[in-house]
Enzyme design. Structure first.
Site, PDB file in Angstrom:
ATOM      1  N   ASP A 118      27.780  21.449  20.599  1.00 15.95           N
ATOM      2  CA  ASP A 118      26.839  20.482  20.180  1.00 15.95           C
ATOM      3  C   ASP A 118      26.420  21.331  18.883  1.00 15.95           C
ATOM      4  O   ASP A 118      24.955  20.906  18.512  1.00 15.95           O
ATOM      5  CB  ASP A 118      25.809  20.313  21.175  1.00 15.95           C
ATOM      6  CG  ASP A 118      24.942  21.752  21.547  1.00 15.95           C
ATOM      7  OD1 ASP A 118      25.451  22.702  21.043  1.00 15.95           O
ATOM      8  OD2 ASP A 118      23.904  21.430  22.383  1.00 15.95           O
ATOM      9  N   LYS A 169      13.542  32.065  23.657  1.00 17.76           N
ATOM     10  CA  LYS A 169      12.429  31.058  23.528  1.00 17.76           C
ATOM     11  C   LYS A 169      10.905  31.897  23.236  1.00 17.76           C
ATOM     12  O   LYS A 169      10.014  31.659  24.047  1.00 17.76           O
ATOM     13  CB  LYS A 169      12.191  29.982  24.384  1.00 17.76           C
ATOM     14  CG  LYS A 169      13.540  29.053  24.561  1.00 17.76           C
ATOM     15  CD  LYS A 169      13.399  28.103  25.609  1.00 17.76           C
ATOM     16  CE  LYS A 169      14.583  27.101  25.392  1.00 17.76           C
ATOM     17  NZ  LYS A 169      15.842  27.623  26.113  1.00 17.76           N
ATOM     18  N   ASP A 228      21.856  22.936  15.685  1.00 16.72           N
ATOM     19  CA  ASP A 228      22.348  22.296  16.812  1.00 16.72           C
ATOM     20  C   ASP A 228      21.770  20.626  17.435  1.00 16.72           C
ATOM     21  O   ASP A 228      20.828  20.636  16.829  1.00 16.72           O
ATOM     22  CB  ASP A 228      22.195  23.311  18.253  1.00 16.72           C
ATOM     23  CG  ASP A 228      20.700  23.482  18.651  1.00 16.72           C
ATOM     24  OD1 ASP A 228      19.790  22.723  17.699  1.00 16.72           O
ATOM     25  OD2 ASP A 228      20.259  23.708  19.605  1.00 16.72           O
TER      26      ASP A 228
HETATM   27  P1  GTP Z   1      20.573  19.747  27.639  1.00 15.37           P
HETATM   28  O1  GTP Z   1      20.704  19.377  29.307  1.00 15.37           O
HETATM   29  O2  GTP Z   1      19.724  18.611  26.922  1.00 15.37           O
HETATM   30  O3  GTP Z   1      19.987  20.899  27.762  1.00 15.37           O
HETATM   31  O4  GTP Z   1      22.084  19.980  26.863  1.00 15.37           O
HETATM   32  P2  GTP Z   1      23.422  20.589  27.327  1.00 15.37           P
HETATM   33  O5  GTP Z   1      23.866  20.010  28.735  1.00 15.37           O
HETATM   34  O6  GTP Z   1      24.184  20.345  26.318  1.00 15.37           O
HETATM   35  O7  GTP Z   1      23.058  22.194  27.506  1.00 15.37           O
HETATM   36  P3  GTP Z   1      22.801  23.375  26.046  1.00 15.37           P
HETATM   37  O8  GTP Z   1      22.620  22.804  25.070  1.00 15.37           O
HETATM   38  O9  GTP Z   1      22.168  24.349  26.808  1.00 15.37           O
HETATM   39  O10 GTP Z   1      24.499  23.539  25.901  1.00 15.37           O
HETATM   40  C1  GTP Z   1      24.912  24.460  24.867  1.00 15.37           C
HETATM   41  C2  GTP Z   1      26.434  23.895  25.078  1.00 15.37           C
HETATM   42  O11 GTP Z   1      27.395  24.349  26.154  1.00 15.37           O
HETATM   43  C3  GTP Z   1      26.831  22.492  24.759  1.00 15.37           C
HETATM   44  O12 GTP Z   1      28.108  22.452  23.886  1.00 15.37           O
HETATM   45  C4  GTP Z   1      27.412  22.203  26.259  1.00 15.37           C
HETATM   46  O13 GTP Z   1      28.208  21.208  26.429  1.00 15.37           O
HETATM   47  C5  GTP Z   1      27.935  23.436  26.697  1.00 15.37           C
HETATM   48  N1  GTP Z   1      27.846  23.669  28.202  1.00 15.37           N
HETATM   49  C6  GTP Z   1      26.324  23.798  28.828  1.00 15.37           C
HETATM   50  N2  GTP Z   1      26.585  24.081  30.090  1.00 15.37           N
HETATM   51  C7  GTP Z   1      27.899  23.903  30.391  1.00 15.37           C
HETATM   52  C8  GTP Z   1      28.556  24.041  31.468  1.00 15.37           C
HETATM   53  O14 GTP Z   1      28.171  24.339  32.750  1.00 15.37           O
HETATM   54  N3  GTP Z   1      30.079  23.813  31.500  1.00 15.37           N
HETATM   55  C9  GTP Z   1      30.687  23.779  30.298  1.00 15.37           C
HETATM   56  N4  GTP Z   1      32.000  23.407  30.435  1.00 15.37           N
HETATM   57  N5  GTP Z   1      29.946  23.413  29.130  1.00 15.37           N
HETATM   58  C10 GTP Z   1      28.528  23.653  29.127  1.00 15.37           C
END
Ligand code: GTP
Length: 375
Positions: A118, A169, A228
């Site tokens: 992202d 944070k 991001d």
């Molecule tokens: P929020 O739910 O809004 O916090 O967004 P998010 O689910 O994208 O979480 P976050 O922004 O912390 O994730 C950072 C990156 O890691 C993103 O590109 C997510 O798609 C990826 N990511 C987060 N958790 C996982 C997971 O459990 N498995 C995989 N495969 N990717 C993950």
């Protein structure tokens, strides 16, 4: 070079748009976010990319198949398909667990790249991995300087660029620096020995602090742009960034029509088959998806309109995101970080402000001026 993209997150902060598509496939300047990243990897000598997927996994496979941007694409699912009926939110493997799950798909002879799916950036991946190889560390984290680090993971660095401490944070006063984890990692294959198998692991919270303690974690500060896409304001910012930068692309899609009395202000992008009515003002910073129909006297700025939406006469959309196939009524006013879900209907004369979000297919008949989710 090989790369892995973490693309399995649910994107809760971008609901309700993320209820119907994964965040990595949201359009940014009318193209899915992940397309921009894959294109850049392809140009940075990456030959193979693994997408670590979970939430709405099939949407990625459908879009990219086995090859994209001159790279072979492989998929690693946090859950095997038979397990996917389990609730993904509990069963996903987290950033570290999903890297471990993909261990067999990655070559073990040289370092590889891992990216959060992202982010938008113009870092040179070639230079980044070269820096990592020149150090004796197991992981190198790309670091970006931001004005307000309080939403991010902030690091403390030695003169030689070793990361000695992480603070998640922090308040502005507590932050040891303005350098934040940009979600871009170069990892040596030894990393797999540090990640436990078969359970949820956060690489940021569990693995990196351990490597920092052992002196095996390096930081690489890079200039250029980075953002991001976590929250609606970040998404609008990313859209503005690419509209400013993307000079190659045709701004008006094939068969799009503009009334001669419409006023279009740069930067903007208007997708294929879109139609813009008379005395309508578009831009600056408007991304209008394909097949969008816009009436007369409409005002749209700093906003993203997903494909197939209809916007009726004299509506005003500023700083808002409108999902796919929505209908926006006459004189409706949608402003201030509002999100309208796919297929929602906003009735004539309704005003939505202050981050109101409207669930997919909801019919909104009355105005709302305070932050809430209309179900
Ligand atoms: P929020 O739910 O809004 O916090 O967004 P998010 O689910 O994208 O979480 P976050 O922004 O912390 O994730 C950072 C990156 O890691 C993103 O590109 C997510 O798609 C990826 N990511 C987060 N958790 C996982 C997971 O459990 N498995 C995989 N495969 N990717 C993950």
């Amino acid at each position: 070079m090989e790369a892995m993209i973490l693309a399995g997150g649910i994107g809760t902060r971008l609901r309700p748009l993320s209820c119907t598509r994964p965040k990595m496939l949201f359009p940014v300047a009318n193209r899915p976010l992940l397309d921009w990243t894959l294109e850049k990897l392809g140009k940075n000598k990456v030959k193979k990319t693994i997408l670590a997927i979970n939430y709405m996994a099939d949407a990625f496979i459908k879009r990219y198949g086995e090859k994209a941007h001159r790279m072979k694409i492989f998929y690693s699912r946090d859950l095997d398909p038979a397990e996917e009926s389990l609730q993904f939110s509990q069963e996903s493997l987290g950033t570290g667990g999903s890297i471990k799950k993909a261990e067999k798909l990655i070559g073990h002879n040289e370092p590889f790249l891992v990216l959060n799916g992202d982010i938008l950036t113009n870092i040179s991946y070639v230079e980044f991995v070269r820096k990592h190889k020149a150090s004796s560390s197991i992981a190198t984290i790309a670091l970006h300087e931001v004005e307000d680090p309080s939403r991010y993971g902030v690091v403390e660095l030695t003169d030689k660029g070793r990361i000695v401490r992480f603070v998640e944070k922090p308040s502005r006063e507590e932050a040891p620096s303005n350098l934040v984890n940009a979600g871009i990692y170069a990892l040596s294959p030894e990393i797999f020995e540090y990640i436990p198998k078969g359970r949820r692991v956060s690489i940021e919270h569990e693995i990196f602090p351990k490597l920092a303690e052992e002196g095996k974690l390096q930081g690489h500060i890079f200039q250029g742009y980075w953002t991001d896409i976590g929250e609606p304001s970040d998404y609008l910012k990313a859209n503005r960034l690419l509209l400013d930068l993307e000079t190659r692309k045709e701004k008006l899609g094939k068969n799009a029509t503009l009334d001669s009395e419409s006023e279009i202000r740069k930067p903007y992008i208007i997708g294929e088959n879109a139609a813009v009515g008379g005395k309508t003002k578009i831009g600056p910073y408007a991304a209008i998806g394909e097949d969008v129909i816009i009436g007369k006297g409409v005002r749209i700025e700093n906003s993203i309109i997903f494909p197939r939406t209809a916007i009726s006469d004299f509506a005003s959309i500023k700083g808002a995101i409108i999902g796919e196939a929505a209908i926006i009524g006459r004189y409706a006013k949608i402003e201030g970080g509002c999100i309208v879900g796919d297929n929602a209907i906003i009735q004539d004369n309704v005003t939505l402000t202050q981050g109101v979000s409207v669930c997919p297919s909801k019919h909104v008949t009355g105005s709302d001026l305070t932050t809430k989710c209309l179900m």
